[in-house]
Write a protein that holds these residues in place. Sequence first.
Motif, PDB file in Angstrom:
ATOM      1  N   ARG A   1       0.794  -1.278  -0.009  1.00  8.69           N
ATOM      2  CA  ARG A   1      -0.511  -0.480  -0.146  1.00  8.69           C
ATOM      3  C   ARG A   1       1.346   1.468  -0.322  1.00  8.69           C
ATOM      4  O   ARG A   1       2.228   1.014   1.023  1.00  8.69           O
TER       5      ARG A   1
ATOM      6  N   SER B   1       0.639   5.524   0.401  1.00  5.91           N
ATOM      7  CA  SER B   1      -0.217   6.546   0.346  1.00  5.91           C
ATOM      8  C   SER B   1       0.167   7.620  -0.778  1.00  5.91           C
ATOM      9  O   SER B   1       0.632   7.750  -1.489  1.00  5.91           O
TER      10      SER B   1
ATOM     11  N   SER C   1      -5.373   5.977  -0.847  1.00  7.61           N
ATOM     12  CA  SER C   1      -4.648   5.255  -0.702  1.00  7.61           C
ATOM     13  C   SER C   1      -4.172   3.984  -2.396  1.00  7.61           C
ATOM     14  O   SER C   1      -5.356   4.676  -2.414  1.00  7.61           O
TER      15      SER C   1
ATOM     16  N   ARG D   1      -5.439  12.624   1.683  1.00  7.74           N
ATOM     17  CA  ARG D   1      -4.377  12.226   3.356  1.00  7.74           C
ATOM     18  C   ARG D   1      -5.862  10.960   2.277  1.00  7.74           C
ATOM     19  O   ARG D   1      -5.426   9.767   3.573  1.00  7.74           O
TER      20      ARG D   1
END
Length: 125
Positions: free
Chosen positions: A87, A89, A97, A94
């Motif tokens: 994963r 970001s 992902s 924010r």
Amino acid sequence: MNVIPFDDPRLTAMGLLAETYAGISAKTHQSFATAGLSEIDFETLIRLARSPGQRLRMTDLAAQTGLSTSGMTRVVARLERGGLVARQSCATDRRASYAAITQVGTDRLSGVIPQHLTDIETWFT
């Protein structure tokens, strides 16, 4: 009296499509299983491998595979535990992902692709 057209050719076409997909899935299942992958694992990895930067937003990946976002989260978590996916970001959002295929994932996928292409040639084309 309203007559329901059970013999409508559109119903036949959809039925044949469903039967074809189920048959091909049953035939390709073994090559995925031999590589330690489920059908959704393969679908996830191939979509990531073929995407720009070899990654997709989790929401896009869910939409492309037909899974809910929570279902895709579970698939990615399992693939992540196996080292096949990581994963990442999102630098600009924010809340978002990405799932990205790792080298281990690429290697695993590369190992199954030759047999999968043979299966496609044999059972589909």
